[in-house]
Motif scaffolding. Structure first.
Motif, mmCIF file in Angstrom:
data_model
loop_
_atom_site.group_PDB
_atom_site.id
_atom_site.type_symbol
_atom_site.label_atom_id
_atom_site.label_comp_id
_atom_site.label_asym_id
_atom_site.label_seq_id
_atom_site.Cartn_x
_atom_site.Cartn_y
_atom_site.Cartn_z
ATOM 1 N N THR A 388 0.874 -1.174 0.000
ATOM 2 C CA THR A 388 0.000 0.000 0.000
ATOM 3 C C THR A 388 0.907 1.219 0.000
ATOM 4 O O THR A 388 1.841 1.302 0.815
ATOM 5 C CB THR A 388 -0.911 0.030 1.235
ATOM 6 O OG1 THR A 388 -1.761 -1.117 1.214
ATOM 7 C CG2 THR A 388 -1.773 1.286 1.241
ATOM 8 N N ALA A 389 0.666 2.148 -0.935
ATOM 9 C CA ALA A 389 1.583 3.272 -1.131
ATOM 10 C C ALA A 389 0.954 4.590 -0.695
ATOM 11 O O ALA A 389 -0.255 4.808 -0.858
ATOM 12 C CB ALA A 389 2.000 3.355 -2.596
ATOM 13 N N TYR A 390 1.816 5.476 -0.170
ATOM 14 C CA TYR A 390 1.432 6.838 0.225
ATOM 15 C C TYR A 390 2.453 7.782 -0.398
ATOM 16 O O TYR A 390 3.656 7.638 -0.181
ATOM 17 C CB TYR A 390 1.422 6.988 1.745
ATOM 18 C CG TYR A 390 0.436 6.071 2.430
ATOM 19 C CD1 TYR A 390 -0.854 6.514 2.744
ATOM 20 C CD2 TYR A 390 0.778 4.760 2.742
ATOM 21 C CE1 TYR A 390 -1.772 5.666 3.354
ATOM 22 C CE2 TYR A 390 -0.140 3.904 3.350
ATOM 23 C CZ TYR A 390 -1.407 4.367 3.654
ATOM 24 O OH TYR A 390 -2.307 3.525 4.260
ATOM 25 N N VAL A 391 1.970 8.752 -1.187
ATOM 26 C CA VAL A 391 2.850 9.635 -1.948
ATOM 27 C C VAL A 391 2.512 11.085 -1.603
ATOM 28 O O VAL A 391 1.344 11.490 -1.668
ATOM 29 C CB VAL A 391 2.694 9.411 -3.470
ATOM 30 C CG1 VAL A 391 3.735 10.221 -4.241
ATOM 31 C CG2 VAL A 391 2.791 7.932 -3.816
ATOM 32 N N SER A 392 3.523 11.875 -1.257
ATOM 33 C CA SER A 392 3.279 13.279 -0.912
ATOM 34 C C SER A 392 4.433 14.136 -1.392
ATOM 35 O O SER A 392 5.585 13.698 -1.395
ATOM 36 C CB SER A 392 3.108 13.433 0.612
ATOM 37 O OG SER A 392 4.264 12.992 1.295
ATOM 38 N N PRO A 412 -4.651 1.150 -8.377
ATOM 39 C CA PRO A 412 -4.855 2.554 -8.002
ATOM 40 C C PRO A 412 -5.514 2.747 -6.647
ATOM 41 O O PRO A 412 -5.232 3.733 -5.964
ATOM 42 C CB PRO A 412 -5.750 3.084 -9.142
ATOM 43 C CG PRO A 412 -5.457 2.196 -10.296
ATOM 44 C CD PRO A 412 -5.196 0.843 -9.715
ATOM 45 N N ASP A 413 -6.388 1.814 -6.233
ATOM 46 C CA ASP A 413 -7.067 2.001 -4.955
ATOM 47 C C ASP A 413 -6.139 1.737 -3.769
ATOM 48 O O ASP A 413 -6.533 1.934 -2.620
ATOM 49 C CB ASP A 413 -8.316 1.118 -4.857
ATOM 50 C CG ASP A 413 -8.005 -0.375 -4.928
ATOM 51 O OD1 ASP A 413 -6.849 -0.723 -5.217
ATOM 52 O OD2 ASP A 413 -8.931 -1.178 -4.690
ATOM 53 N N ARG A 414 -4.889 1.306 -4.044
ATOM 54 C CA ARG A 414 -3.908 1.148 -2.976
ATOM 55 C C ARG A 414 -2.783 2.180 -3.093
ATOM 56 O O ARG A 414 -1.725 2.039 -2.492
ATOM 57 C CB ARG A 414 -3.348 -0.272 -2.967
ATOM 58 C CG ARG A 414 -4.333 -1.261 -2.374
ATOM 59 C CD ARG A 414 -3.643 -2.550 -1.937
ATOM 60 N NE ARG A 414 -3.648 -3.549 -3.010
ATOM 61 C CZ ARG A 414 -2.555 -4.065 -3.551
ATOM 62 N NH1 ARG A 414 -1.364 -3.675 -3.150
ATOM 63 N NH2 ARG A 414 -2.646 -4.971 -4.501
ATOM 64 N N ILE A 415 -3.027 3.233 -3.882
ATOM 65 C CA ILE A 415 -2.081 4.347 -3.994
ATOM 66 C C ILE A 415 -2.776 5.588 -3.423
ATOM 67 O O ILE A 415 -3.703 6.126 -4.023
ATOM 68 C CB ILE A 415 -1.654 4.608 -5.451
ATOM 69 C CG1 ILE A 415 -1.084 3.338 -6.081
ATOM 70 C CG2 ILE A 415 -0.635 5.743 -5.505
ATOM 71 C CD1 ILE A 415 -0.766 3.487 -7.559
ATOM 72 N N HIS A 416 -2.345 6.027 -2.269
ATOM 73 C CA HIS A 416 -2.931 7.201 -1.622
ATOM 74 C C HIS A 416 -1.987 8.378 -1.826
ATOM 75 O O HIS A 416 -0.770 8.243 -1.656
ATOM 76 C CB HIS A 416 -3.128 6.950 -0.130
ATOM 77 C CG HIS A 416 -3.926 5.712 0.161
ATOM 78 N ND1 HIS A 416 -5.305 5.696 0.142
ATOM 79 C CD2 HIS A 416 -3.538 4.442 0.446
ATOM 80 C CE1 HIS A 416 -5.731 4.470 0.425
ATOM 81 N NE2 HIS A 416 -4.678 3.692 0.606
ATOM 82 N N HIS A 417 -2.550 9.536 -2.174
ATOM 83 C CA HIS A 417 -1.668 10.674 -2.424
ATOM 84 C C HIS A 417 -2.352 11.984 -2.098
ATOM 85 O O HIS A 417 -3.578 12.093 -2.091
ATOM 86 C CB HIS A 417 -1.164 10.684 -3.867
ATOM 87 C CG HIS A 417 -2.252 10.741 -4.906
ATOM 88 N ND1 HIS A 417 -2.775 11.924 -5.378
ATOM 89 C CD2 HIS A 417 -2.905 9.765 -5.556
ATOM 90 C CE1 HIS A 417 -3.705 11.661 -6.285
ATOM 91 N NE2 HIS A 417 -3.804 10.350 -6.409
ATOM 92 N N SER A 431 -6.155 9.630 -13.620
ATOM 93 C CA SER A 431 -7.573 9.568 -13.934
ATOM 94 C C SER A 431 -8.456 9.751 -12.727
ATOM 95 O O SER A 431 -9.571 10.249 -12.843
ATOM 96 C CB SER A 431 -7.901 8.226 -14.596
ATOM 97 O OG SER A 431 -7.581 7.156 -13.725
ATOM 98 N N ARG A 432 -7.985 9.352 -11.520
ATOM 99 C CA ARG A 432 -8.789 9.506 -10.329
ATOM 100 C C ARG A 432 -7.965 10.169 -9.240
ATOM 101 O O ARG A 432 -7.796 9.667 -8.158
ATOM 102 C CB ARG A 432 -9.307 8.146 -9.836
ATOM 103 C CG ARG A 432 -10.284 7.519 -10.811
ATOM 104 C CD ARG A 432 -11.522 8.372 -11.009
ATOM 105 N NE ARG A 432 -12.380 7.812 -12.050
ATOM 106 C CZ ARG A 432 -13.272 8.531 -12.705
ATOM 107 N NH1 ARG A 432 -13.405 9.808 -12.464
ATOM 108 N NH2 ARG A 432 -14.032 7.970 -13.615
ATOM 109 N N ALA A 433 -7.396 11.325 -9.562
ATOM 110 C CA ALA A 433 -6.625 12.040 -8.564
ATOM 111 C C ALA A 433 -7.535 12.496 -7.455
ATOM 112 O O ALA A 433 -8.748 12.472 -7.577
ATOM 113 C CB ALA A 433 -5.948 13.256 -9.214
ATOM 114 N N GLY A 434 -6.934 12.961 -6.385
ATOM 115 C CA GLY A 434 -7.732 13.379 -5.237
ATOM 116 C C GLY A 434 -8.443 14.679 -5.486
ATOM 117 O O GLY A 434 -8.751 15.049 -6.601
#
Length: 442
Positions: A388-392, A412-417, A431-434
């Motif tokens: 599970t990834a977190y990008v900032s 994509p649902d396991r990439i949080h940013h 395509s589904r940015a925050g």
């Protein structure tokens, strides 16, 4: 600073606070009564006329097909604000002197709605959070009616002779759906203040353009590690900017922010160069979904660049408190060694957390574990499909890293940013940015 304007702004917010307190008291005395969500064409976002759900996909097709008539959005938004202030001049006093940030923010919001309109639940959830946050600005349901009227006029002015009733109604349905969720979100947050007052307890320069601030809220400030809040300084009334909270919740309630000065005259400039211990700030409600699962079921990948380290640090602090420690890789990027401004905290975490592996990525300099871009370093280091990834960090870095991880088969649902801003053309965005804002200062 215009003291008269500031005093008037404070009095306006005090009136709003008293009104909200009265509505909350009425709700408590009559639990079955639903808070007034305002007159007008908006009900609960999930409900539409005759019980029919909103068909966002149909409106998305209409709006997208006729986008050339109203893009680039700069002209449309200019017409919108002109029409709004022409009809209701008093509304100008609710906005800061410079409208540039508001114009950019609204453009991002339009893009977000259009790109996600085929997912009404996602839009409704996002707009509910936005409505909760907008209470700090004094936004009322009547203001949304004024906005709708101004938007209709702006569409006519922008499209000119090619305007059509079909196009206008699709835009208005989209905005009404979003506004309905915002009204619901605001009504559901009556039990919390629209903003929190905080006192700066420490201000430490970590470079000519970077400061670490510690802030103690006057009352408990609820948030989770990985979230952000919007900050207003009295040096720039009515102007709010988002900043990530650089710590997990602490027993003393103190918050930490890492602020890089991005331009002269903005909020970041005021926080870095003109703010001192003892100064007062205002904090909006905590926002953002870049938070950890209750107990992470997978190994964790954290990627941070620049002051995006603030979010990474908060997540790592939270992970270190948990009894079950998943293997965690941290890629932390900077252009130069000097820009790794929080090395003491990073070294302390690495020393105390046996489950943590740190990979510094320092521009093109030698001596680091990796060089070049953070996104390239992550791609070179192996298979992340089970993580599970977190990008900032900066928008371009976030976008490149998210693309790279997706190409490496990480769902994509396991990439949080952190939300990315509108600096990229639509075809180049995830395509589904925050949410359509960036966690940066201005």
């Amino acid at each position: 600073m215009n003291t008269t304007s500031s005093d008037g702004h404070d009095e306006y917010h005090a009136l709003l606070a008293r009104r909200d307190a009265m509505r909350l008291r009425q709700q408590l005395l009559s639990p079955s009564a639903r808070p007034d969500s305002g007159a007008g064409p908006w009900g609960t976002a999930a409900r539409r006329a005759h019980g029919q759900p909103y068909d966002g996909a149909a409106d998305q097709q209409i709006i997208t097909r006729q986008l050339p008539l109203v893009t680039p959005f700069g002209k449309l938004i200019g017409h919108l604000y002109d029409a709004m202030f022409e009809r209701h001049p008093y509304l100008r006093s609710l906005f800061p002197d410079s409208m540039e940030f508001q114009r950019v923010h609204l453009e991002r919001a339009f893009w977000y709605l259009i790109e996600h309109l085929d997912q009404p639940r996602e839009v409704a959830d996002f707009c509910a959070r936005l409505g909760r946050d907008h209470r700090k600005l004094g936004v009322q349901p009547v203001h949304f009616e004024v906005f709708e009227q101004a938007l209709a006029e702006a569409l006519r002015r922008s499209a000119g002779p090619r305007w059509s009733e079909e196009m206008e109604q699709a835009w208005l349905r989209m905005v009404r759906f979003a506004v309905g969720a915002m009204v619901d979100g605001a009504a559901g947050a009556l039990a919390e203040p629209p903003y929190w007052n905080g006192t700066v307890t420490a201000h430490e320069l970590r470079g000519p353009d970077l400061a670490v601030l510690r802030v103690r809220p006057a009352e408990p400030f609820p948030y989770q590690a990985g979230q952000y809040t919007r900050i207003q300084t009295p040096l720039l009334p009515l102007t709010w900017r988002p900043y990530s909270i650089a710590c997990a919740p602490r027993p003393d309630g103190e918050l930490e922010f890492h602020v890089r000065r991005t331009a002269p005259g903005g909020v970041s400039d005021a926080l870095v160069t003109r703010t001192r211990a003892g100064d007062q700030l205002r904090l909006g409600p905590a926002q953002g979904s870049m938070v950890l699962d209750g107990e992470p079921a997978r190994d964790v990948l954290i990627v941070a660049g620049g002051t995006g380290w603030a979010t990474a640090r908060a997540l790592l602090e939270e992970l270190s408190r948990r009894p079950l420690h998943r293997s965690t890789h941290l890629f932390v990027g900077a252009r130069t060694l000097d820009e790794l401004y929080d090395t003491a905290a990073l070294a302390r975490l690495e020393k105390n957390c046996s489950w943590l592996r740190v990979v510094p990525v320092i521009g093109e300099e030698s001596g680091a574990a990796e060089s070049g871009s953070v996104a390239d370093a992550v791609a070179r280091r192996g298979d992340w499909s089970g993580h599970t990834a977190y990008v900032s960090g900066p928008p371009m870095m976030v976008t490149a890293t998210v693309y790279g991880l997706t190409a490496l088969s990480l769902p994509p649902d396991r990439i949080h940013h952190d939300p990315v801003d509108g600096t990229l053309p639509p075809a180049a965005r995830p395509s589904r940015a925050g949410a359509p804002v960036a966690i940066t200062g201005g």
